[in-house]
Design a protein around this motif. Structure first.
Motif, PDB file in Angstrom:
ATOM      1  N   TYR A  64     -74.005  39.049  79.451  1.00 12.42           N
ATOM      2  CA  TYR A  64     -73.904  40.275  78.040  1.00 12.42           C
ATOM      3  C   TYR A  64     -74.222  40.443  77.044  1.00 12.42           C
ATOM      4  O   TYR A  64     -74.737  41.508  76.823  1.00 12.42           O
ATOM      5  CB  TYR A  64     -72.244  39.722  77.700  1.00 12.42           C
ATOM      6  CG  TYR A  64     -71.480  40.874  76.735  1.00 12.42           C
ATOM      7  CD1 TYR A  64     -71.171  41.471  76.867  1.00 12.42           C
ATOM      8  CD2 TYR A  64     -71.309  39.812  74.815  1.00 12.42           C
ATOM      9  CE1 TYR A  64     -70.884  41.884  75.360  1.00 12.42           C
ATOM     10  CE2 TYR A  64     -70.706  40.156  74.203  1.00 12.42           C
ATOM     11  CZ  TYR A  64     -69.936  41.475  74.304  1.00 12.42           C
ATOM     12  OH  TYR A  64     -70.027  42.534  72.741  1.00 12.42           O
ATOM     13  N   ALA A  65     -75.262  38.498  76.840  1.00 12.49           N
ATOM     14  CA  ALA A  65     -75.878  39.393  75.888  1.00 12.49           C
ATOM     15  C   ALA A  65     -77.394  40.202  76.826  1.00 12.49           C
ATOM     16  O   ALA A  65     -77.581  41.402  75.543  1.00 12.49           O
ATOM     17  CB  ALA A  65     -76.852  38.487  75.728  1.00 12.49           C
ATOM     18  N   THR A  67     -76.971  42.172  79.258  1.00 15.74           N
ATOM     19  CA  THR A  67     -77.185  44.212  79.122  1.00 15.74           C
ATOM     20  C   THR A  67     -76.751  45.196  78.183  1.00 15.74           C
ATOM     21  O   THR A  67     -77.003  45.822  77.665  1.00 15.74           O
ATOM     22  CB  THR A  67     -75.233  43.609  79.855  1.00 15.74           C
ATOM     23  OG1 THR A  67     -75.021  43.249  80.432  1.00 15.74           O
ATOM     24  CG2 THR A  67     -74.592  45.637  79.582  1.00 15.74           C
ATOM     25  N   ASP A  68     -75.803  43.828  76.693  1.00 19.93           N
ATOM     26  CA  ASP A  68     -76.188  45.000  75.668  1.00 19.93           C
ATOM     27  C   ASP A  68     -77.904  45.209  74.704  1.00 19.93           C
ATOM     28  O   ASP A  68     -77.936  45.989  74.851  1.00 19.93           O
ATOM     29  CB  ASP A  68     -75.740  43.590  74.260  1.00 19.93           C
ATOM     30  CG  ASP A  68     -75.783  44.852  72.990  1.00 19.93           C
ATOM     31  OD1 ASP A  68     -74.989  45.406  72.746  1.00 19.93           O
ATOM     32  OD2 ASP A  68     -76.446  44.474  71.950  1.00 19.93           O
ATOM     33  N   ARG A  72     -79.368  49.006  74.108  1.00 19.84           N
ATOM     34  CA  ARG A  72     -79.970  49.175  73.047  1.00 19.84           C
ATOM     35  C   ARG A  72     -80.816  48.845  73.013  1.00 19.84           C
ATOM     36  O   ARG A  72     -81.782  49.233  72.010  1.00 19.84           O
ATOM     37  CB  ARG A  72     -78.948  48.460  72.050  1.00 19.84           C
ATOM     38  CG  ARG A  72     -77.057  49.339  72.290  1.00 19.84           C
ATOM     39  CD  ARG A  72     -76.706  48.716  70.802  1.00 19.84           C
ATOM     40  NE  ARG A  72     -76.206  47.811  71.033  1.00 19.84           N
ATOM     41  CZ  ARG A  72     -75.390  47.308  69.688  1.00 19.84           C
ATOM     42  NH1 ARG A  72     -76.090  47.601  68.306  1.00 19.84           N
ATOM     43  NH2 ARG A  72     -75.582  45.813  69.168  1.00 19.84           N
ATOM     44  N   VAL A  76     -82.433  45.297  68.871  1.00 22.46           N
ATOM     45  CA  VAL A  76     -81.113  43.841  69.260  1.00 22.46           C
ATOM     46  C   VAL A  76     -81.060  43.292  68.034  1.00 22.46           C
ATOM     47  O   VAL A  76     -80.749  42.197  67.222  1.00 22.46           O
ATOM     48  CB  VAL A  76     -79.574  43.762  68.940  1.00 22.46           C
ATOM     49  CG1 VAL A  76     -79.264  45.569  70.734  1.00 22.46           C
ATOM     50  CG2 VAL A  76     -80.470  43.579  70.811  1.00 22.46           C
ATOM     51  N   TRP A 420     -77.283  38.362  67.831  1.00 14.55           N
ATOM     52  CA  TRP A 420     -78.085  38.703  69.750  1.00 14.55           C
ATOM     53  C   TRP A 420     -79.250  37.418  69.897  1.00 14.55           C
ATOM     54  O   TRP A 420     -79.329  37.437  71.015  1.00 14.55           O
ATOM     55  CB  TRP A 420     -78.061  39.688  70.021  1.00 14.55           C
ATOM     56  CG  TRP A 420     -77.016  40.982  69.629  1.00 14.55           C
ATOM     57  CD1 TRP A 420     -76.892  41.386  68.579  1.00 14.55           C
ATOM     58  CD2 TRP A 420     -75.848  41.489  70.811  1.00 14.55           C
ATOM     59  NE1 TRP A 420     -75.384  42.792  69.368  1.00 14.55           N
ATOM     60  CE2 TRP A 420     -74.540  42.152  70.535  1.00 14.55           C
ATOM     61  CE3 TRP A 420     -75.580  40.483  71.827  1.00 14.55           C
ATOM     62  CZ2 TRP A 420     -74.474  42.918  70.453  1.00 14.55           C
ATOM     63  CZ3 TRP A 420     -74.482  40.429  72.315  1.00 14.55           C
ATOM     64  CH2 TRP A 420     -73.638  41.639  71.506  1.00 14.55           C
TER      65      TRP A 420
END
Lengths: 468, 177
Positions: A64-65, A67-68, A72, A76, A420
């Motif tokens: 998840y981290a 992917t973010d 972005r 982040v 993050w």
């Protein structure tokens, strides 16, 4: 002729504590270690299932981290200019340092004929592999556009460009990929004869087929063993300078630059010592619970734990010496900038991190001078956790502490990690532990044939003693 | 008797029995034989007078070729194909090329060590007659085997069997091809 070995100095016949529990045979070693793996899937220990479930959950947090981050971008994270290397590079150095204990155990202790390594080398090598996997992801994710990571490799391309071979960052690419690959080979070649044992021990056709295929049809021929041993020693001889070079090259990422606090010549040796230090802390941290959960006290004895604690203490003292030398050289040089740097490191914005690191790495390991502490498992776990935190803080002090206060006061800026940053770091534990747990489940976590060698040597010693 | 046999396999309980048996077989003039053990025992291959330097030589050649590859790559990349003049510094800055040269030397040598042991041992080999011997699955666990192969010039089914039986094995059995 073998009599001289058990006899200590001045004819003292006190026998050394053996590295394998009493009452073991070649068969019991094979059975006890392989049964952990060959257990029917339905009878997998609850503790393993529970641990694996948590590890996979954390692995998904990691994905998840990532992917973010990919969507972005590196914005982040808390990194900025001047602190362009934040948690990512700290975590990278931290993880790769942890891996170094595995190579030290498997290669350097082999060359020094430290037989006790036979019980822990497989486990430590697996730890190396997964730690290097975690480490390798960070610099790639830090690239900004990670999907172009292959630009780091020298290949004929339409840009007509080559990587800058004079840069420590390019050296890193070669050092880490070589290290990961050689560690993998070392681990796999050690597994071949053990896969043959698993093949011969398994009764169900499915594991028999897979272990049979993985063993490459190994049959234990004396000619094969002869070549195998030559290759194994050669690989150990190659890995030994390799492991020293890898962390030295990583330290050169810092040391060949002009950033204040990054260019002392003591960096390469003290980075290597710090890596081994952190690595042994992690081996202890993993090995202590695993050996009690799976009842491996016969193979990983208190003597092993004691030896590992001693190495941790020795490397820890080298690291502390490194800190002191850095401070001393600054005062001895009398250079204004060096003194300003020390002032900043000790009492500046991140002074708390320096003192915490001295506490965790320098003060916390002192109880290890006492044999009672080296054989006290809860105490060792606490000390190992302290060392892991301390070594992470060391990289924090070096990276963030130096970058945030550059030569140019107008560009000074603090670094604040974001959610993050923490999530990605936390997530790598998911990758690490799910890999380690899978390894424990499907592969013999102790090198069976090397344990048999240990048993063979113990038997010979015992016989020689009886004859005497 | 229509199928020719691969050899005679003697099973031993203890490593030193196998070492002794291998020495005796070599002294009796047998050459085409092999021992099977769960773990490496140096004395056994010594007793067979087996020496093979090929792994070492291959690794040395691979190490040198790794070194040459790395130096060539870096010199061509930084000095010939893509020269960058940075403040007039020398293009052929060989000290800066040493880390990568070192790494590739190790990499090539390591790959060669692993590949050469696999290839020289004839692996992967899914089938081998030795696996036909009774109880051979314990060759990887706690039994020590010596096989005198039928293509040895001195091999004689009854004489060799008699010879092996004198060495106190657990059992001697014929191994099918």
């Amino acid at each position: 002729m073998a009599m001289s070995e058990p006899l200590g100095r001045a004819g003292n016949i006190e026998r050394k504590e053996p590295y394998i529990g009493p009452g073991e045979t070649y068969e019991s070693i094979t059975n006890n270690i392989s049964d952990i793996v060959l257990v029917h899937p339905k009878d997998t220990p609850r503790g393993w299932i529970f641990g694996f479930a948590i590890a996979v959950l954390v692995l998904f947090i990691f994905l998840y981290a990532i992917t973010d981050l990919l969507i972005r971008g590196v914005g982040v994270w808390g990194i900025n200019i001047p602190v362009a290397w934040g948690f990512d590079i700290i975590n990278f150095v931290w993880w790769i340092g942890i891996g170094h204990a595995g190579t030290l155990i498997s290669a350097i202790l082999l060359l020094f004929a430290q037989d006790w390594r036979n019980s822990i080398n497989r486990f430590a090598e697996a730890m190396t592999l997964f730690a290097v996997a975690c480490a390798g992801l960070f610099p790639i994710l830090h690239l900004g556009r990670p999907w172009f990571f292959y630009w780091l490799a020298p290949y004929p391309n339409t840009f007509g460009m080559w990587p800058q071979f004079r840069s420590a960052l390019t050296w890193d690419v070669f050092a880490i990929s070589t290290y990961a690959f050689i560690s993998l080979l070392f681990w796999l070649i050690g597994l071949i004869p053990d896969f043959a044992k698993m093949r011969d021990r398994s009764t169900h056709p499915v594991p028999k087929f897979f272990y049979g295929a993985a063993s490459l049809g190994w049959r234990g021929s004396a000619r094969h063993w002869n070549r195998y041993e030559i290759a194994y020693i050669l690989l150990a001889g190659l890995s030994t300078p390799l492991v020293v070079s890898v962390h030295s090259i990583i330290s050169l990422d810092f040391a060949i630059s002009v950033v204040p606090g990054w260019n002392p010549t003591v960096f390469p040796p003290y980075f290597v010592a710090g890596a081994v230090f952190a690595g042994f802390a992690m081996v202890l941290l993993l090995m202590i619970p695993v050996r009690s959960l799976y009842g491996l006290q016969q193979y990983v004895t208190m003597k092993h734990i004691d030896n590992m604690a001693k190495i941790m203490l020795a490397t820890g003292m080298i690291v502390v010496y490194g800190y002191l030398v850095e401070l001393y050289i600054a005062f001895y040089s009398g250079a204004e900038l060096e003194l300003a740097l020390v002032q900043n490191r000790l009492f500046g914005m991140y002074g708390w991190a320096f003192w915490a690191l001295i506490f965790f790495n320098g003060v916390c390991i002192q109880p290890l001078w006492f044999p009672q502490v080296r054989r006290n498992l809860p105490a060792l776990i606490v000390i190992s956790i302290c060392v892991s935190i301390g070594m992470w803080l060391e990289r924090f002090v070096i990276i963030v502490g130096s970058l945030s206060t550059d030569f140019l006061p107008s560009s000074w800026a603090p670094f604040t990690p974001t959610f993050w940053d923490f999530l990605l770091y936390f997530g790598t534990f998911g990758l690490f532990f799910s890999g380690m747990l899978l390894f424990i489940r499907v592969m013999p976590m102790i090198n069976i044939f090397e344990m048999q060698v240990l048993q063979y040597k113990e038997d010979m010693k015992r016989e020689a003693e009886q004859q005497a | 008797m229509s199928i020719p046999i691969y050899g005679l396999m003697a099973e031993f309980e203890k490593p030193d029995q196998l070492i002794h048996a291998t020495e005796a077989a070599h002294a009796a003039g047998y050459r085409r034989m092999d021992a099977y053990t769960p773990f490496p025992i140096e004395e056994v291959s010594e007793a067979m007078h087996f020496h093979d330097d090929l792994v070492r030589r291959i690794v040395l050649v691979a190490a040198i070729s790794g070194m040459i590859t790395a130096l060539t790559l870096q010199v061509l990349g930084s000095a010939v194909d893509y020269p960058l003049n940075i403040g007039g510094r020398p293009l052929l800055s060989w000290p800066a090329f040493l880390p990568i040269t070192f790494e590739l030397t190790i990499l090539f040598a390591g790959i060669a060590a692993v590949l050469s042991v696999i290839v020289l041992n004839g692996l992967p080999q899914p089938y081998h007659p030795a696996f036909n011997a009774p109880n051979f699955e314990r060759a990887s666990i706690d039994r020590f085997f010596l096989c005198i192969e039928s293509n040895d010039p001195q091999f004689d089914l009854s004489a060799t069997r008699k010879f092996l039986e004198e060495l106190h094995p657990v059992q001697v059995s014929e191994v099918e091809q």
